[in-house]
Write a protein that holds these residues in place. Structure first.
Motif, PDB file in Angstrom:
ATOM      1  N   ASP A   1       0.822   4.322  -2.642  1.00  0.00           N
ATOM      2  CA  ASP A   1       0.633   5.907  -2.064  1.00  0.00           C
ATOM      3  C   ASP A   1       1.810   6.574  -3.015  1.00  0.00           C
ATOM      4  O   ASP A   1       1.791   7.763  -3.443  1.00  0.00           O
ATOM      5  CB  ASP A   1       0.936   5.902  -0.827  1.00  0.00           C
ATOM      6  CG  ASP A   1      -0.392   5.713   0.176  1.00  0.00           C
ATOM      7  OD1 ASP A   1      -1.447   5.540  -0.630  1.00  0.00           O
ATOM      8  OD2 ASP A   1      -0.328   5.199   1.053  1.00  0.00           O
ATOM      9  N   GLU A   2       3.038   5.974  -3.138  1.00  0.00           N
ATOM     10  CA  GLU A   2       4.055   6.643  -3.772  1.00  0.00           C
ATOM     11  C   GLU A   2       3.914   6.844  -5.218  1.00  0.00           C
ATOM     12  O   GLU A   2       4.326   7.901  -5.638  1.00  0.00           O
ATOM     13  CB  GLU A   2       5.624   5.977  -3.325  1.00  0.00           C
ATOM     14  CG  GLU A   2       5.906   6.116  -1.935  1.00  0.00           C
ATOM     15  CD  GLU A   2       7.229   5.239  -1.807  1.00  0.00           C
ATOM     16  OE1 GLU A   2       7.674   4.567  -2.671  1.00  0.00           O
ATOM     17  OE2 GLU A   2       7.753   5.219  -0.590  1.00  0.00           O
TER      18      GLU A   2
ATOM     19  N   LYS B   1       0.895   7.139  -6.396  1.00  0.00           N
ATOM     20  CA  LYS B   1      -0.136   8.163  -6.733  1.00  0.00           C
ATOM     21  C   LYS B   1       0.579   9.265  -6.810  1.00  0.00           C
ATOM     22  O   LYS B   1       0.155  10.426  -7.496  1.00  0.00           O
ATOM     23  CB  LYS B   1      -1.099   8.020  -5.411  1.00  0.00           C
ATOM     24  CG  LYS B   1      -2.105   6.749  -5.504  1.00  0.00           C
ATOM     25  CD  LYS B   1      -2.866   6.908  -4.388  1.00  0.00           C
ATOM     26  CE  LYS B   1      -3.828   5.651  -4.339  1.00  0.00           C
ATOM     27  NZ  LYS B   1      -4.593   5.664  -3.101  1.00  0.00           N
ATOM     28  N   GLU B   2       1.603   9.723  -5.944  1.00  0.00           N
ATOM     29  CA  GLU B   2       2.221  10.906  -5.803  1.00  0.00           C
ATOM     30  C   GLU B   2       2.990  11.378  -6.888  1.00  0.00           C
ATOM     31  O   GLU B   2       2.889  12.201  -7.581  1.00  0.00           O
ATOM     32  CB  GLU B   2       3.052  11.128  -4.336  1.00  0.00           C
ATOM     33  CG  GLU B   2       3.748  12.547  -4.277  1.00  0.00           C
ATOM     34  CD  GLU B   2       2.535  13.492  -3.694  1.00  0.00           C
ATOM     35  OE1 GLU B   2       3.027  14.546  -3.533  1.00  0.00           O
ATOM     36  OE2 GLU B   2       1.613  13.098  -3.616  1.00  0.00           O
TER      37      GLU B   2
ATOM     38  N   LYS C   1      -3.792  -0.094  -8.406  1.00  0.00           N
ATOM     39  CA  LYS C   1      -4.476   0.011  -7.166  1.00  0.00           C
ATOM     40  C   LYS C   1      -5.735  -1.021  -7.042  1.00  0.00           C
ATOM     41  O   LYS C   1      -5.900  -1.450  -5.879  1.00  0.00           O
ATOM     42  CB  LYS C   1      -5.260   1.342  -7.235  1.00  0.00           C
ATOM     43  CG  LYS C   1      -4.490   2.498  -6.998  1.00  0.00           C
ATOM     44  CD  LYS C   1      -4.989   3.825  -6.856  1.00  0.00           C
ATOM     45  CE  LYS C   1      -5.731   4.253  -7.879  1.00  0.00           C
ATOM     46  NZ  LYS C   1      -6.367   5.689  -8.047  1.00  0.00           N
TER      47      LYS C   1
ATOM     48  N   ASP D   1       0.656  -1.264  -0.099  1.00  0.00           N
ATOM     49  CA  ASP D   1      -0.077  -0.122   0.287  1.00  0.00           C
ATOM     50  C   ASP D   1       0.802   1.268   0.003  1.00  0.00           C
ATOM     51  O   ASP D   1       0.379   2.439  -0.600  1.00  0.00           O
ATOM     52  CB  ASP D   1      -0.871  -0.098   1.163  1.00  0.00           C
ATOM     53  CG  ASP D   1      -2.026  -0.880   1.125  1.00  0.00           C
ATOM     54  OD1 ASP D   1      -2.321  -1.479  -0.124  1.00  0.00           O
ATOM     55  OD2 ASP D   1      -2.528  -1.457   2.138  1.00  0.00           O
ATOM     56  N   LYS D   2       1.998   1.099   0.727  1.00  0.00           N
ATOM     57  CA  LYS D   2       2.887   2.517   0.649  1.00  0.00           C
ATOM     58  C   LYS D   2       3.488   2.696  -0.685  1.00  0.00           C
ATOM     59  O   LYS D   2       3.638   3.836  -0.984  1.00  0.00           O
ATOM     60  CB  LYS D   2       4.130   1.859   1.914  1.00  0.00           C
ATOM     61  CG  LYS D   2       5.021   3.156   1.931  1.00  0.00           C
ATOM     62  CD  LYS D   2       6.117   2.826   3.025  1.00  0.00           C
ATOM     63  CE  LYS D   2       7.044   3.808   3.150  1.00  0.00           C
ATOM     64  NZ  LYS D   2       7.865   4.157   2.003  1.00  0.00           N
TER      65      LYS D   2
END
Length: 249
Positions: free
Chosen positions: A127-128, A130-131, A211, A123-124
């Motif tokens: 998130d990276e 996504k950024e 995702k 999940d981390k």
């Protein structure tokens, strides 16, 4: 310099000594970080002159297999697997055939690593990604700034956990930038046509499949993401074959 022939290839004395050195290190059970005997000991053990030995050792140093350390003399080191490749993969000096082979290899590698990507992703990591996508700079016709392109795909390579794959991304990135710039007039019409047909797959689209943990959908989308290059390479091969055919006629 003394040479011998093996299968019609000239093998110099330095070549033989280089091979014997590696066999000697293995036979002595020496590992990375350990000191190796000095030049005099090695020359006596191998029965060769020190000038020949030094040239063989110099080759091993260039390959990153030996280092000279203060107060420790020479030690064995584990070379970067792709270290030699870094020195020669310069798009300014490579032929077009080599550039296109590397481009095709990069596409094949990234598609082939899909399973490892989904096996290790967290999940981390998502998130990276996504950024990275949020901050990405996208131009028209599915083109990204070099930084955005590198950041997204390099992160995918890193997630696999394979250091050699990550290292390859660092090597291939300048080639990708060079190819995109040099063959822009050929790639752009393909992208425009794909956009008209709604066939463009963006980084954001790829991220959506990641995702959802949809490996099959991601693999198919990645194939489409690279379609512009595949079409370009196919068109070039067809033109090359046609030129060859006309020449033969």
């Amino acid at each position: 310099m003394e040479t011998l022939k093996i299968q019609n290839h000239a093998i110099t004395l330095v070549d033989q000594v280089e091979d014997k050195l590696l066999t000697y290190f293995k036979g002595e059970n020496l590992h990375a970080g350990e000191a190796i005997p000095n030049e005099l000991e090695l020359a006596n053990a191998l029965g060769v002159g020190r000038s020949v030995l030094r040239e063989a050792l110099s080759r091993l140093k260039m390959m990153g297999m030996i280092e000279s350390r203060t107060r420790r003399g020479m030690i064995l080191t584990e070379p970067s697997i792709l270290g030699g490749m870094k020195r020669i993969v310069d798009p300014r000096i490579l032929s077009e055939d080599s550039l296109f082979d590397l481009l095709g290899f990069r596409i094949t590698l990234e598609i082939g690593m899909c399973s490892d990507l989904f096996l290790h992703i967290t999940d981390k990591d998502i998130d990276e990604l996504k950024e990275i996508v949020r901050l990405g700079i996208a131009f028209e016709n599915n083109a990204y700034s070099p930084v955005s392109e590198f950041s997204f795909h390099a992160r995918l390579y890193e997630i696999t956990g394979n250091k050699t794959i990550s290292e390859f991304q660092e090597i291939i990135h300048p080639v990708m930038v060079f190819v995109k710039d040099k063959f822009k007039d050929f790639l752009e019409p393909i992208n425009i046509e794909m956009k008209k047909k709604n066939q463009i797959v963006t980084h954001a689209d790829l991220l959506d499949f990641i995702k959802k943990r949809d490996e099959t959908g991601y693999r198919e989308a990645l194939e489409q993401h690279f379609a512009v290059y595949k079409i370009f390479l196919r068109n070039r091969n067809q033109e090359t074959n046609q030129t060859y055919f006309n020449y033969k006629l």
